[in-house]
Enzyme design. Structure first.
Site, short mmCIF file in Angstrom:
data_model
loop_
_atom_site.label_atom_id
_atom_site.label_comp_id
_atom_site.label_asym_id
_atom_site.label_seq_id
_atom_site.Cartn_x
_atom_site.Cartn_y
_atom_site.Cartn_z
CD GLU A 32 -2.47 0.97 2.57
OE1 GLU A 32 -3.00 0.21 3.55
OE2 GLU A 32 -3.61 2.04 2.53
NE ARG A 258 4.20 -8.11 10.55
CZ ARG A 258 3.74 -7.06 9.82
NH1 ARG A 258 2.65 -7.36 9.11
NH2 ARG A 258 4.14 -5.71 9.37
CE LYS A 268 3.03 0.38 4.49
NZ LYS A 268 2.71 -0.09 3.46
#
Ligand code: ATP
Ligand code: MG
Ligand code: MG
Length: 549
Positions: A32, A258, A268
């Site tokens: 994104e 992750r 982020k």
């Protein structure tokens, strides 16, 4: 280096190719554009692009641009730069989920026509209440049985801008009593008047991530859609959407754990907070775990790729030690960074018998003659590193002390004859003499073990040297939700010193890497270093593991 390490995803791909389910693979990296990429994304990039490369397949770069308020063109550009810098090239043009907005709308209409989606105007609080909890099934919304005609009309009018933001949503009609909350009639479209970086003001309804993602994958013919474990519970929704629309392709989703790293953060949103609150100089501050921060710090793409290989891909959650990253970077730099001398904390040395002293040439790298040579100047006035001298040496001291001898790197054997002190008793200068018969050969009749680096004062160039320490003082800065992770910032994560470097580096371009002998690996700063002018070096990593405790 060498062959790829296998993992459960490779095993699946091997099976799919062997059985003929697929004749080649297509993966994708779907960020994104709401921030800069971090080291966790680097793992995903190396995995997705790496698989495509190894299996002779393709990897798409697709922006998941369905949250217009958080996304911008700067982020999208930085992401492309970072992927390329890491050494990967995507298949064809960059893709955008927004390219599929029309198709996504049409598929939503198809779901409505099949009685599998409905417009709901419950308030958000009511929605939450009807949804139920982990232990309690949800209840059907009173709007669940609207007619197809009414749903089609309302959805068309949502798109036409007849309703206020948030006034209603389109929901998939799945199962309000499913134990998986993601299947309790998830929202697939919302009304949001926000300017989009690519579609401008064309749309005032935007599709939700889960609905968009699977369809985008299918439209692109993705074979293996690889994501992180938190999406495992979303997989039934991924499959439900594709099973219920008319689309020829049904990619399979696979989840891996992750990457998280000790002493830093990989979110982020939190990295954005550091930038916004000016805790760091920007997204590419060399202390940041962003790809652009690591780049500016001097990490190499090869080193980061090797790191990704070493940590591997699995489903087990674990936090990785920074030492693994630094080890990979160090090993890469050791093989190729030219070696020069620099002084971080100078102590003045006066050579009392310098007349007739010679200079010598030295290789930039002991194993890479192709990197060439430079002259290592010698003169009466030198700098050595202040902590290479001890008046009262500790046991095992191999460096300089009063009356002792060391070898000056690439130069003479030198003896310290006198330490000159200031009024406070601090040593401010050493008076030393050299053995003129030791240039390029061992002294007669005695062994000199210690070697220290030095610079000829008149030949040395001043340089700004930036030294970094870990960004946080605790291994898991965001472990405690009740404490702002910023309280764990290390106040000493950056030290800027005025040091000295060999003139041989004068014209180095930005992003040139060196080993400063005995001090570590350094890179000329990408932004602030000026070749032939103001020299600025960032320490990438020390020569030895300074993280082990
Ligand atoms: P963040 O929580 O930092 O915003 P994200 O997952 O929302 O991360 P995206 O831009 O959606 O960020 O991520 C793009 C891809 O990178 C996704 O496929 C995601 O699974 C992967 N990714 C993100 N963070 C990590 C991580 N820490 N380790 C491995 N892969 C990651
Ligand atoms: Mg995401
Ligand atoms: Mg996110």
């Amino acid at each position: 280096s060498a062959a790829p390490v296998s993992n459960f995803i490779r095993t699946i791909i091997d099976g799919d190719l062997a059985s003929g389910k697929h004749s080649s693979i297509v993966t994708r990296f779907p960020p994104e554009p709401n921030g800069y990429l971090h080291v966790g994304h680097a793992k995903s990039i190396c995995l997705n692009f790496g698989l495509a490369k190894d299996y002779n397949g393709k990897c798409n770069l697709r922006f998941d641009d369905t949250n217009p308020e958080k996304e911008n063109a700067e982020y999208a550009q930085s992401i492309q730069d970072d992927v390329r810098w890491l050494g990967f090239q995507w298949n064809g043009e960059v893709r955008w989920a927004s390219d599929y907005f029309d198709a996504l709308y049409d598929f939503a209409v198809e779901l409505i026509n099949k009685g599998l989606a409905y417009v709901d105007d419950l308030t958000p609080e009511q929605m939450r209440e009807y949804r139920g909890t982990l232990t309690q099934p949800g209840r059907n919304s009173p709007n669940r049985d609207r007619s197809v005609a009414e749903n089609l009309d309302l959805f068309r009018r949502m798109k036409a801008g007849e309703f206020a933001d948030g006034a209603m949503v389109l929901r998939a009609k799945i199962d309000m009593s499913s134990p998986n909350i993601n299947l309790r009639d998830p929202v697939i479209y919302r009304i949001k008047r926000a300017h989009h970086i690519r579609t401008g003001d064309k749309w005032c309804i935007y599709p939700m991530y889960d609905y968009t993602h699977c369809i985008s994958d299918a439209l692109e013919g993705i074979t293996h859609s690889i994501c992180t474990l938190e999406f495992e519970d979303h997989r039934p929704l991924y499959d439900w959407v594709l099973d219920n629309i008319t689309i020829p392709c049904h990619p399979r989703q696979y989840e891996f754990s992750r990457l998280e790293l000790h002493y830093t953060i990989t979110s982020k949103r939190k990295l954005l907070q550091l930038v916004n609150e000016k805790k760091v100089s920007g997204w590419d501050d060399p202390r940041m775990p962003t790809i652009s921060g690591m780049r500016r710090r001097g990490y190499t793409p090869e080193g980061i790729r090797e790191f990704a290989k070493r940590i591997g891909v699995s489903k087990s959650e674990n936090i990785v030690d920074m030492a693994i990253m630094e080890g990979a970077i160090r090993e890469d730099l050791e093989l190729r960074a030219p070696r020069v001398m620099a002084i971080i904390n100078p102590l003045k040395v006066t050579i009392t018998n310098a007349d007739g002293a010679q200079t010598r040439e030295a290789d930039f790298h002991p194993n890479m003659p192709e990197l060439g040579k430079r002259v290592v100047p010698f003169s009466k006035d030198l700098f050595i590193e202040a902590d290479d001298f001890a008046e009262v040496p500790p046991a095992g001291w191999k460096r300089l002390t009063l009356g002792g001898e060391i070898r000056l790197r690439h130069s003479y054997v030198m003896r310290c004859d006198e330490a000159v002190k200031d009024a406070t008793g601090k040593v401010v200068e050493l008076k030393c003499s050299i053995d003129h018969d030791t240039l390029g050969k061992n002294p007669e009749g005695r062994k000199v073990k210690g070697v220290i680096h030095f610079l000829s004062k008149e030949h040395a160039l001043p340089a700004e040297i930036r030294l970094y320490d870990r960004l946080f003082t605790v291994p898991e800065p965001d472990a405690d939700r009740d404490v702002d992770f910023c309280t764990h910032l290390n106040p000493a994560s950056l030290t800027v010193v005025q040091g000295w470097v060999e003139a041989a580096v004068r014209d180095a371009a930005p992003e040139t890497r060196y080993q400063f002998e005995r001090l570590g690996y350094f890179v000329t700063d990408r932004r602030d270093h000026q070749p032939g002018g103001k020299l600025v070096f960032n320490r990438t990593v020390t020569l030895r593991d300074s993280w082990a405790k």
